[in-house]
Design a protein around this motif. Sequence first.
Motif, PDB file in Angstrom:
ATOM      1  N   ARG A 130     -22.322  -9.036  13.605  1.00  0.00           N
ATOM      2  CA  ARG A 130     -22.609  -9.876  12.426  1.00  0.00           C
ATOM      3  C   ARG A 130     -23.973  -9.884  12.347  1.00  0.00           C
ATOM      4  O   ARG A 130     -24.749  -9.809  11.118  1.00  0.00           O
ATOM      5  N   TYR A 131     -24.811  -9.964  13.529  1.00  0.00           N
ATOM      6  CA  TYR A 131     -26.277  -9.981  13.395  1.00  0.00           C
ATOM      7  C   TYR A 131     -26.671  -8.427  12.691  1.00  0.00           C
ATOM      8  O   TYR A 131     -27.794  -8.516  12.095  1.00  0.00           O
ATOM      9  N   LEU A 132     -26.024  -7.427  13.435  1.00  0.00           N
ATOM     10  CA  LEU A 132     -26.800  -6.306  12.867  1.00  0.00           C
ATOM     11  C   LEU A 132     -26.280  -5.893  11.230  1.00  0.00           C
ATOM     12  O   LEU A 132     -27.187  -5.237  10.539  1.00  0.00           O
ATOM     13  N   ALA A 133     -25.254  -6.398  10.893  1.00  0.00           N
ATOM     14  CA  ALA A 133     -24.884  -6.337   9.512  1.00  0.00           C
ATOM     15  C   ALA A 133     -25.851  -7.041   8.517  1.00  0.00           C
ATOM     16  O   ALA A 133     -26.096  -6.490   7.454  1.00  0.00           O
ATOM     17  N   THR A 134     -26.363  -8.166   9.119  1.00  0.00           N
ATOM     18  CA  THR A 134     -27.396  -8.868   8.155  1.00  0.00           C
ATOM     19  C   THR A 134     -28.672  -8.137   8.191  1.00  0.00           C
ATOM     20  O   THR A 134     -29.253  -8.066   7.114  1.00  0.00           O
ATOM     21  N   LEU A 135     -28.948  -7.349   9.243  1.00  0.00           N
ATOM     22  CA  LEU A 135     -30.164  -6.440   9.422  1.00  0.00           C
ATOM     23  C   LEU A 135     -30.103  -5.436   8.584  1.00  0.00           C
ATOM     24  O   LEU A 135     -31.003  -4.995   7.705  1.00  0.00           O
ATOM     25  N   SER A 136     -28.747  -4.832   8.544  1.00  0.00           N
ATOM     26  CA  SER A 136     -28.554  -3.609   7.814  1.00  0.00           C
ATOM     27  C   SER A 136     -28.516  -4.105   6.271  1.00  0.00           C
ATOM     28  O   SER A 136     -29.230  -3.527   5.385  1.00  0.00           O
ATOM     29  N   LYS A 137     -28.210  -5.043   5.659  1.00  0.00           N
ATOM     30  CA  LYS A 137     -28.552  -5.719   4.370  1.00  0.00           C
ATOM     31  C   LYS A 137     -29.838  -5.967   3.963  1.00  0.00           C
ATOM     32  O   LYS A 137     -30.241  -5.652   2.923  1.00  0.00           O
ATOM     33  N   ILE A 138     -30.679  -6.485   5.018  1.00  0.00           N
ATOM     34  CA  ILE A 138     -32.112  -6.658   4.851  1.00  0.00           C
ATOM     35  C   ILE A 138     -32.587  -5.322   4.306  1.00  0.00           C
ATOM     36  O   ILE A 138     -33.442  -5.077   3.480  1.00  0.00           O
ATOM     37  N   TYR A 153     -30.677   4.542  11.836  1.00  0.00           N
ATOM     38  CA  TYR A 153     -29.336   4.462  12.445  1.00  0.00           C
ATOM     39  C   TYR A 153     -28.934   3.137  12.983  1.00  0.00           C
ATOM     40  O   TYR A 153     -29.878   2.575  14.024  1.00  0.00           O
ATOM     41  N   ILE A 154     -28.035   2.378  12.780  1.00  0.00           N
ATOM     42  CA  ILE A 154     -27.723   1.096  13.555  1.00  0.00           C
ATOM     43  C   ILE A 154     -26.302   1.232  14.240  1.00  0.00           C
ATOM     44  O   ILE A 154     -25.393   1.469  13.562  1.00  0.00           O
ATOM     45  N   ARG A 155     -26.353   1.213  15.616  1.00  0.00           N
ATOM     46  CA  ARG A 155     -25.146   1.548  16.161  1.00  0.00           C
ATOM     47  C   ARG A 155     -24.265   0.105  16.364  1.00  0.00           C
ATOM     48  O   ARG A 155     -24.900  -0.807  16.692  1.00  0.00           O
ATOM     49  N   ARG A 156     -23.155   0.375  16.056  1.00  0.00           N
ATOM     50  CA  ARG A 156     -22.331  -0.806  15.881  1.00  0.00           C
ATOM     51  C   ARG A 156     -21.712  -0.982  17.518  1.00  0.00           C
ATOM     52  O   ARG A 156     -21.542   0.096  18.098  1.00  0.00           O
TER      53      ARG A 156
END
Length: 355
Positions: A130-138, A153-156
């Motif tokens: 969820r933290y990474l999802a917010t960063l991805s949206k930014i 690239y953002i690893r889940r």
Amino acid sequence: MSIFKHPVSGVWYVDFIDPRGKRTRRSTKTKDKDQAQRFEAKLKVELWERKVSVEPVSVTFDEAALAYMKTIDHLRDQDAKVLHVRHWRLHFGSKSICSLTTDDIENATPQISAAKYGNGKPLSGAAKNRYLATLSKILNDAKKRGWIQSVPYIRRHAESKGRDLYLTQAQAESLLRHMGDGWMFDVCAFALNTGMRASEILKLEWSQVNLDRRMISVTAAKSKSGHGRAVPLNEGAHNVLLRRKGLHRRYVFTSQGTVREQIDSRTFKRACRLAGIPQSFTFHGLRHTWASWHAMAGTPLLTLQYLGGWRSLVMVNRYAHLAGEGLADYAANVLILPQSGKPLENRKHLKVVNG
């Protein structure tokens, strides 16, 4: 060399790495070396000017995060996103957003929960995502604004399969018995009967309730999916509302006249322990239980989608494996019936039955 002559045609070609780091190789369309060198020089200038014209402006992460936050003031989970943004700003605040790498992101991914949610507890894979999802949206918002050319690239992280847990009828009854007779009993009983989310239940107002028609209107503003829906009330849910009637002028589920933003997790966990239910079971599991019971009872998945307010049928497909018994009647609509016994020559072994 950055120019060379084709061994057959004698035409000069250019071959070099352009300012964007990409290989450029093309014909100069001339057999004259001087003209070919002038072509090369002109091409390099053009490519450099093109790179400068599309080069993103220098924007800090703080500036990108602020721009993104201005777009989410209508979202139901805005508070959670504020918490996420606060974490990333502590790590990337003054850095250029163009400089972020996958390693930077992985090293800054939170490992323990924030103070608001019990500081010091290890974060699950789902919470990290969820933290990474917010960063991805930014970052994607910054890309749309032309501030960066690409998103790193953002690893889940792997998520627990705990959401597959649902209660049996006996477990649900035991849970409610150990919940006591307070407002949490009514909240949990209502969730098991309607499948409504915790936020939808706690924000439920009497203006949304029609006891005569046995119907609730969940507005788009109070729905996670962003779409409003009607929730029919079965007898169990209707009885809960009759118990709550008159306790508060505006809201349905209050605790001693006080509106609660979250469920009483201490009471819920205590009831789970006394009922022998794993401590990994959460309040959201009541919605999962409701949906599982519906699937096992034969409720069509499309109908279940509308009842539960899921945005797409994909979200409901997780219950498809539970719908086997309900599908048995449909399976008989098409039937080719082999006759019993071992196959013998010159005998008919199939009987076609019209569905």
